[in-house]
Design an enzyme around this catalytic site. Structure first.
Site, PDB file in Angstrom:
ATOM      1  N   LYS A 136     -18.962  77.558  16.210  1.00 18.78           N
ATOM      2  CA  LYS A 136     -19.062  76.318  15.148  1.00 18.78           C
ATOM      3  C   LYS A 136     -17.727  76.492  14.053  1.00 18.78           C
ATOM      4  O   LYS A 136     -17.212  75.408  13.614  1.00 18.78           O
ATOM      5  CB  LYS A 136     -20.220  76.452  14.066  1.00 18.78           C
ATOM      6  CG  LYS A 136     -20.553  75.683  13.088  1.00 18.78           C
ATOM      7  CD  LYS A 136     -20.650  74.315  13.235  1.00 18.78           C
ATOM      8  CE  LYS A 136     -20.719  73.402  12.038  1.00 18.78           C
ATOM      9  NZ  LYS A 136     -20.480  71.887  12.249  1.00 18.78           N
ATOM     10  N   LYS A 193     -16.527  75.918   2.452  1.00 24.84           N
ATOM     11  CA  LYS A 193     -16.979  77.162   2.591  1.00 24.84           C
ATOM     12  C   LYS A 193     -16.786  77.464   4.089  1.00 24.84           C
ATOM     13  O   LYS A 193     -16.467  78.727   4.392  1.00 24.84           O
ATOM     14  CB  LYS A 193     -18.661  76.896   2.618  1.00 24.84           C
ATOM     15  CG  LYS A 193     -19.428  77.920   2.934  1.00 24.84           C
ATOM     16  CD  LYS A 193     -20.417  77.719   4.122  1.00 24.84           C
ATOM     17  CE  LYS A 193     -20.998  76.381   4.220  1.00 24.84           C
ATOM     18  NZ  LYS A 193     -21.671  76.268   5.495  1.00 24.84           N
ATOM     19  N   LEU A 220     -29.963  75.538   5.738  1.00 24.21           N
ATOM     20  CA  LEU A 220     -29.632  76.019   4.274  1.00 24.21           C
ATOM     21  C   LEU A 220     -27.999  75.721   3.980  1.00 24.21           C
ATOM     22  O   LEU A 220     -27.357  75.970   4.928  1.00 24.21           O
ATOM     23  CB  LEU A 220     -30.260  77.074   3.981  1.00 24.21           C
ATOM     24  CG  LEU A 220     -31.771  77.077   3.921  1.00 24.21           C
ATOM     25  CD1 LEU A 220     -32.307  78.606   4.118  1.00 24.21           C
ATOM     26  CD2 LEU A 220     -32.449  76.439   2.627  1.00 24.21           C
ATOM     27  N   PRO A 221     -27.568  75.394   2.832  1.00 26.51           N
ATOM     28  CA  PRO A 221     -26.245  75.562   2.546  1.00 26.51           C
ATOM     29  C   PRO A 221     -25.432  76.511   2.878  1.00 26.51           C
ATOM     30  O   PRO A 221     -24.401  76.271   3.440  1.00 26.51           O
ATOM     31  CB  PRO A 221     -26.154  75.508   0.853  1.00 26.51           C
ATOM     32  CG  PRO A 221     -27.749  75.261   0.416  1.00 26.51           C
ATOM     33  CD  PRO A 221     -28.642  75.706   1.464  1.00 26.51           C
ATOM     34  N   THR A 228     -24.605  76.870   8.803  1.00 26.06           N
ATOM     35  CA  THR A 228     -23.257  77.362   9.291  1.00 26.06           C
ATOM     36  C   THR A 228     -22.976  78.486   8.202  1.00 26.06           C
ATOM     37  O   THR A 228     -22.833  78.263   6.893  1.00 26.06           O
ATOM     38  CB  THR A 228     -22.080  76.353   9.019  1.00 26.06           C
ATOM     39  OG1 THR A 228     -22.495  75.142   9.736  1.00 26.06           O
ATOM     40  CG2 THR A 228     -20.781  77.016   9.495  1.00 26.06           C
TER      41      THR A 228
HETATM   42  P1  NAD Z   1     -27.419  69.887   1.925  1.00 26.00           P
HETATM   43  O1  NAD Z   1     -26.747  70.548   0.581  1.00 26.00           O
HETATM   44  O2  NAD Z   1     -27.390  68.424   1.778  1.00 26.00           O
HETATM   45  O3  NAD Z   1     -28.581  70.596   2.060  1.00 26.00           O
HETATM   46  C1  NAD Z   1     -29.302  71.619   1.922  1.00 26.00           C
HETATM   47  C2  NAD Z   1     -30.682  71.618   1.480  1.00 26.00           C
HETATM   48  O4  NAD Z   1     -30.986  73.116   1.075  1.00 26.00           O
HETATM   49  C3  NAD Z   1     -30.702  71.049   0.267  1.00 26.00           C
HETATM   50  O5  NAD Z   1     -31.777  70.013   0.174  1.00 26.00           O
HETATM   51  C4  NAD Z   1     -31.393  72.106  -1.174  1.00 26.00           C
HETATM   52  O6  NAD Z   1     -32.162  71.656  -1.920  1.00 26.00           O
HETATM   53  C5  NAD Z   1     -31.962  73.136   0.006  1.00 26.00           C
HETATM   54  N1  NAD Z   1     -31.928  74.431  -0.345  1.00 26.00           N
HETATM   55  C6  NAD Z   1     -31.153  75.156  -1.206  1.00 26.00           C
HETATM   56  N2  NAD Z   1     -31.405  76.413  -1.273  1.00 26.00           N
HETATM   57  C7  NAD Z   1     -32.768  76.444  -0.733  1.00 26.00           C
HETATM   58  C8  NAD Z   1     -33.732  77.291  -0.701  1.00 26.00           C
HETATM   59  N3  NAD Z   1     -33.657  78.626  -1.270  1.00 26.00           N
HETATM   60  N4  NAD Z   1     -34.852  77.272  -0.099  1.00 26.00           N
HETATM   61  C9  NAD Z   1     -35.257  76.022   0.404  1.00 26.00           C
HETATM   62  N5  NAD Z   1     -34.332  74.931   0.173  1.00 26.00           N
HETATM   63  C10 NAD Z   1     -33.036  75.380  -0.273  1.00 26.00           C
HETATM   64  O7  NAD Z   1     -26.305  70.528   2.939  1.00 26.00           O
HETATM   65  P2  NAD Z   1     -26.428  69.899   4.740  1.00 26.00           P
HETATM   66  O8  NAD Z   1     -25.149  68.867   4.415  1.00 26.00           O
HETATM   67  O9  NAD Z   1     -27.687  69.535   5.037  1.00 26.00           O
HETATM   68  O10 NAD Z   1     -25.861  71.112   5.351  1.00 26.00           O
HETATM   69  C11 NAD Z   1     -26.923  72.284   5.574  1.00 26.00           C
HETATM   70  C12 NAD Z   1     -26.049  73.387   6.430  1.00 26.00           C
HETATM   71  O11 NAD Z   1     -25.701  72.413   7.566  1.00 26.00           O
HETATM   72  C13 NAD Z   1     -24.647  74.036   5.846  1.00 26.00           C
HETATM   73  O12 NAD Z   1     -24.603  75.038   6.201  1.00 26.00           O
HETATM   74  C14 NAD Z   1     -23.711  73.143   6.505  1.00 26.00           C
HETATM   75  O13 NAD Z   1     -22.667  73.678   6.380  1.00 26.00           O
HETATM   76  C15 NAD Z   1     -24.345  72.860   7.746  1.00 26.00           C
HETATM   77  N6  NAD Z   1     -23.975  71.434   8.580  1.00 26.00           N
HETATM   78  C16 NAD Z   1     -23.770  70.233   7.550  1.00 26.00           C
HETATM   79  C17 NAD Z   1     -23.090  69.039   8.389  1.00 26.00           C
HETATM   80  C18 NAD Z   1     -22.948  67.976   7.562  1.00 26.00           C
HETATM   81  O14 NAD Z   1     -22.431  67.055   8.212  1.00 26.00           O
HETATM   82  N7  NAD Z   1     -23.592  67.833   6.547  1.00 26.00           N
HETATM   83  C19 NAD Z   1     -23.012  69.220   9.643  1.00 26.00           C
HETATM   84  C20 NAD Z   1     -23.005  70.334  10.416  1.00 26.00           C
HETATM   85  C21 NAD Z   1     -23.522  71.481   9.768  1.00 26.00           C
END
Ligand code: NAD
Length: 325
Positions: free
Chosen positions: A199, A274, A93-94, A124
């Site tokens: 991380k 963040k 999740l975000p 994260t």
């Molecule tokens: P993203 O914003 O693309 O995806 C998050 C998803 O969560 C979205 O599809 C959103 O609709 C969903 N969501 C939001 N609130 C929700 C809820 N209450 N219930 C169910 N679903 C919900 O983010 P991302 O890029 O996939 O990143 C996700 C996590 O991983 C973050 O914490 C980010 O910091 C971490 N991360 C991201 C990357 C990257 O390269 N994008 C790499 C490593 C770690």
């Protein structure tokens, strides 16, 4: 006489056998739930299904389009529905606020999880959230691990993520086969929160090196160099980093990176800001100096105010070059 510890051990063993069976494609199926199917989650869930043949996967995302994006998975209408009967639940999740609401809130999934089910948070969130979740999970008899990842969307799509894990080593051993369907390394970093600390340290370096790479490449290009040539030299020299050789921020230098896609997809400016904020909070708590981290954080926050929150963080190159449209 059956003891509580003995029961816990036997239940853990049952889950371990189910996970092992499904990974090694024997007979039983393992019930897994995946919550959060964004840039990372959808790709991770897809690999989970592809590589773990006997996994029955239920998925949930607040966006119904995202929930329907994982072929072969069962889309659910709520997080509750997804985790019902699951042995393993993965959240991607975000941020920590959303994770805590999803797990511990009034409609939180913790109440639904069976004893000795595994709750793995790959988002994260920072160490405090991880420790709060671990404590609440322990109180409910649920096994928790913080399992944040590095490798970005490319690693998520290729199944080559690195999992940085905090929690009990015994639990890490149990869920490792599941994590290895989505990544190539599972590193036990220490107690609850240690995966998150690892991380944050990694992303502190990532944010700084991305800005440094973008700054240098912009300088070279403005001075008349070809960015491909400049990158090829950097990549065999001391300036090389993941930001230069795998995720280059200059459009046209590498295929399949957000820079070549108008900086759409990937790891958003909002998310790196963040993470840098979380690193600063952690550093403040122990008076550790993070001067470049602080500057990097402020730059990404400034970019958010320029409407770039949802663009990939490599858009810093475009920002520094003076074009924000
Ligand atoms: P993203 O914003 O693309 O995806 C998050 C998803 O969560 C979205 O599809 C959103 O609709 C969903 N969501 C939001 N609130 C929700 C809820 N209450 N219930 C169910 N679903 C919900 O983010 P991302 O890029 O996939 O990143 C996700 C996590 O991983 C973050 O914490 C980010 O910091 C971490 N991360 C991201 C990357 C990257 O390269 N994008 C790499 C490593 C770690």
């Amino acid at each position: 006489m059956r003891t509580r510890v003995g029961d816990m051990f036997r239940n853990s063993l049952k889950v371990l056998v189910r996970i092992d069976n499904c990974i090694h494609k024997r007979h039983a199926s393992s019930n897994v739930a995946f919550i959060g199917l964004g840039q990372m989650g959808a790709r991770m869930a897809t690999n989970l299904l592809k590589k773990g043949q006997n996994i029955k996967l239920k998925v949930y995302d607040v966006s119904p389009a995202a929930a329907g994006s994982v072929k072969g998975a069962i889309p659910c209408q709520s997080a509750d529905e997804a985790v019902d009967g699951s042995d393993v639940v993965i959240t991607m999740l975000p941020n920590g606020g959303v994770v805590k609401e999803t797990v511990l809130g009034p409609q939180g999934i913790l109440k639904k999880l069976s004893k000795n089910a595994y709750l793995l948070d790959s988002s994260t969130t920072g160490p405090e959230v991880a420790r709060d979740l671990a404590k609440a999970a322990q109180d409910s008899g649920v096994r928790f691990l913080d399992t944040p990842v590095s490798g970005g969307v490319v690693g998520a799509a290729d199944g080559t993520l690195t999992f940085m894990v905090g929690g009990s080593k015994t639990d890490v051993d149990v869920v490792e086969p599941i994590l290895l369907t989505m990544g190539k390394k599972v590193l036990h970093c220490g107690d609850y929160g240690a995966g998150q600390i690892t991380k944050l340290c990694n992303n502190l370096i990532l944010g700084i090196t991305m800005i440094g790479t973008a700054e240098a490449l912009n300088l070279g290009v403005k001075l008349g160099l070809d960015p491909k040539l400049l990158t090829s030299v950097v990549n065999i020299s001391t300036g090389r980093s993941w930001s230069s050789d795998t995720y280059n921020p200059v459009p046209g230098v590498l295929p399949n990176v957000p820079a070549g896609n108008n900086y759409d997809g990937g790891f958003s400016v909002g998310l790196i800001a963040k993470d840098l904020g979380l690193a600063e909070v952690a550093a403040l708590g122990i008076n550790a100096p993070v001067p470049l981290g602080a500057m990097t954080h402020q730059l990404f926050r400034t970019m958010i105010n320029h409407g770039l929150a949802n663009k990939d963080f490599s858009v810093i190159y475009k920002f520094l070059s003076g074009e924000t449209k």
